[in-house]
Design a protein around this motif. Sequence first.
Motif, short mmCIF file in Angstrom:
data_model
loop_
_atom_site.label_atom_id
_atom_site.label_comp_id
_atom_site.label_asym_id
_atom_site.label_seq_id
_atom_site.Cartn_x
_atom_site.Cartn_y
_atom_site.Cartn_z
N ALA A 17 40.10 44.47 35.38
CA ALA A 17 40.31 45.15 36.67
C ALA A 17 41.55 44.60 37.36
O ALA A 17 41.59 43.43 37.75
CB ALA A 17 39.08 44.98 37.55
N ALA A 18 42.56 45.43 37.53
CA ALA A 18 43.74 45.08 38.33
C ALA A 18 43.36 45.26 39.80
O ALA A 18 42.28 45.78 40.11
CB ALA A 18 44.90 46.00 37.94
N PRO A 19 44.23 44.86 40.73
CA PRO A 19 43.90 45.04 42.15
C PRO A 19 43.50 46.49 42.45
O PRO A 19 44.14 47.43 41.96
CB PRO A 19 45.21 44.67 42.86
CG PRO A 19 45.83 43.67 41.95
CD PRO A 19 45.50 44.13 40.55
N GLY A 20 42.44 46.64 43.22
CA GLY A 20 41.98 47.97 43.61
C GLY A 20 41.11 48.66 42.58
O GLY A 20 40.64 49.77 42.82
N GLU A 21 40.89 48.04 41.44
CA GLU A 21 40.16 48.70 40.34
C GLU A 21 38.77 48.09 40.13
O GLU A 21 38.47 47.01 40.65
CB GLU A 21 40.95 48.56 39.03
CG GLU A 21 42.31 49.22 39.08
CD GLU A 21 43.04 49.14 37.74
OE1 GLU A 21 43.99 49.92 37.56
OE2 GLU A 21 42.68 48.29 36.89
N PRO A 42 40.34 53.47 37.74
CA PRO A 42 41.63 53.25 38.41
C PRO A 42 41.49 53.23 39.94
O PRO A 42 40.57 53.83 40.50
CB PRO A 42 42.47 54.44 37.95
CG PRO A 42 41.50 55.49 37.56
CD PRO A 42 40.27 54.78 37.07
N ALA A 43 42.43 52.56 40.56
CA ALA A 43 42.39 52.40 42.03
C ALA A 43 42.38 53.76 42.74
O ALA A 43 41.66 53.93 43.74
CB ALA A 43 43.58 51.57 42.49
N VAL A 62 39.11 45.30 46.54
CA VAL A 62 38.00 46.28 46.55
C VAL A 62 36.87 45.70 47.39
O VAL A 62 36.38 44.61 47.12
CB VAL A 62 37.48 46.56 45.12
CG1 VAL A 62 36.26 47.49 45.17
CG2 VAL A 62 38.57 47.18 44.27
N THR A 63 36.50 46.44 48.43
CA THR A 63 35.45 45.91 49.32
C THR A 63 34.16 46.73 49.25
O THR A 63 33.10 46.25 49.62
CB THR A 63 35.96 45.92 50.79
OG1 THR A 63 36.42 47.25 51.09
CG2 THR A 63 37.09 44.93 50.99
N GLN A 64 34.26 47.99 48.79
CA GLN A 64 33.07 48.84 48.88
C GLN A 64 32.11 48.68 47.70
O GLN A 64 31.01 49.20 47.76
CB GLN A 64 33.47 50.32 49.09
CG GLN A 64 34.18 51.00 47.94
CD GLN A 64 35.69 50.89 48.01
OE1 GLN A 64 36.25 49.81 48.15
NE2 GLN A 64 36.37 52.03 47.87
N PHE A 65 32.52 47.97 46.65
CA PHE A 65 31.61 47.75 45.52
C PHE A 65 31.62 46.27 45.13
O PHE A 65 32.61 45.57 45.35
CB PHE A 65 32.05 48.59 44.30
CG PHE A 65 31.97 50.06 44.55
CD1 PHE A 65 30.74 50.71 44.56
CD2 PHE A 65 33.12 50.80 44.81
CE1 PHE A 65 30.66 52.07 44.81
CE2 PHE A 65 33.05 52.17 45.06
CZ PHE A 65 31.81 52.80 45.06
N LYS A 66 30.49 45.84 44.56
CA LYS A 66 30.41 44.47 44.11
C LYS A 66 29.78 44.41 42.71
O LYS A 66 29.16 45.39 42.26
CB LYS A 66 29.60 43.63 45.10
CG LYS A 66 28.19 44.12 45.31
CD LYS A 66 27.45 43.28 46.33
CE LYS A 66 25.96 43.59 46.35
NZ LYS A 66 25.60 45.00 46.40
N THR A 67 29.93 43.27 42.07
CA THR A 67 29.36 43.09 40.74
C THR A 67 27.87 43.40 40.77
O THR A 67 27.17 42.99 41.70
CB THR A 67 29.58 41.64 40.26
OG1 THR A 67 30.96 41.36 40.39
CG2 THR A 67 29.18 41.46 38.81
N GLY A 68 27.41 44.13 39.77
CA GLY A 68 25.98 44.45 39.68
C GLY A 68 25.63 45.81 40.28
O GLY A 68 24.55 46.34 40.01
N GLN A 85 33.24 43.89 36.97
CA GLN A 85 34.46 43.23 37.42
C GLN A 85 35.02 44.00 38.60
O GLN A 85 35.10 45.23 38.56
CB GLN A 85 35.50 43.26 36.30
CG GLN A 85 36.02 41.91 35.89
CD GLN A 85 37.23 42.10 34.97
OE1 GLN A 85 38.34 42.39 35.42
NE2 GLN A 85 37.00 41.96 33.68
N VAL A 86 35.39 43.28 39.64
CA VAL A 86 35.90 43.92 40.86
C VAL A 86 37.32 43.41 41.09
O VAL A 86 37.54 42.20 41.19
CB VAL A 86 35.00 43.57 42.06
CG1 VAL A 86 35.53 44.21 43.33
CG2 VAL A 86 33.57 44.03 41.79
N GLY A 87 38.29 44.32 41.17
CA GLY A 87 39.68 43.93 41.39
C GLY A 87 39.90 43.47 42.83
O GLY A 87 39.13 43.81 43.73
N ASP A 88 40.97 42.71 43.02
CA ASP A 88 41.33 42.25 44.37
C ASP A 88 41.43 43.44 45.31
O ASP A 88 41.97 44.48 44.96
CB ASP A 88 42.70 41.54 44.35
CG ASP A 88 42.58 40.16 43.70
OD1 ASP A 88 41.45 39.67 43.54
OD2 ASP A 88 43.64 39.60 43.34
#
Length: 346
Positions: free
Chosen positions: A22-26, A125-126, A73-79, A68-71
Amino acid sequence: MKAAVLRAPKVLQLSDIATPEAAPGELVLRVRAAMVCGTDLRILTGRKTKGVRFPSVIGHEFAGEVVQVGDGVTQFKTGDRVCMDPVIPCRACAYCKTGHENVCLHRQAMGYEFDGAFAEYIRIPAIALTAGNVFMMPAQMSFESAALAEPLACCINGQRNAGVQVGDTVVVLGAGPIGLMHAALARLSGARQVIVSEPNAARRQAAVDRGVEHMCDPSTESVMEFVKARTDGLGADVVILAIGVPQLANESLNLVRKGGHVNLFAGFSAGETSNIDVNLIHYNEIVVTGASALRRRDYELALNMLSAGQIDANSLITHRYEVADSLAAFDEAGSGRALKVAIHNV
Ligand SMILES: [Zn+2]
Ligand SMILES: [Zn+2]
């Protein structure tokens, strides 16, 4: 990771490829369920080429778990359990601005411009996150059900164009999973009767088992007589062509009453044409529409309808495979025996 890689038309190989990062935003998801679509089969056999890359991973009906959460990204988290409308609109072109984002001039899609879901992992993708294409799955929903939101959403888009009204007689040509979803949606829209035509005996039986009341076998009986006998000789109010056979376009025009609607829902193979009697449209004032992909609101609606149990899509899944057996999954999906074929990561 394991992935079914499309290397050329008709060349699908199970391969080990790099696991996406995951790149930033992905996001990166572990794909938990992916469905084989009729479009995938047309891509695989070279009958659909538009937007298809080689090599690539196809598959656009899926749900999975965020791993995996890219830098940023706030609306989703691992799991998180998520699913996705695979068609990402640009939100800026003339069509997007007028609410027709399904035919966006610059649309990009999972399984086309971006690698798809017939793999253990998928990179989101972001632009998909910023466009709101990724959805949290309702709590009790299975990954399989969520993966069916995409085809159901496409059918919802087609039904809007078909304009089914309360009390209508609706004819659906083709009893594959798409035809059966259309039959169920037409019933929900208040159709008085839904008639389904299907030459494959196994599919006819599957349709009857799933609640279709008026089933017609076009190989042994005239669909026109069948429909006329149930509509005072007038014809159907709406005909939905749910199988990509060009010759059936004219048949559809013959089955509908004056002022009726024909929706050419199924995609046809690239370059195929059809002879139609244009006077049927002219003198009978028939409204003919098409259907392309889905809008984000169709997807959200489909997800809600599935989670509320308004459409029993799970009963459409007849076969299940693991990613390592993807090639067998495609064979089964193309055999005509299956309705929906699921590929799983257990
Ligand atoms: Zn599909
Ligand atoms: Zn656009």
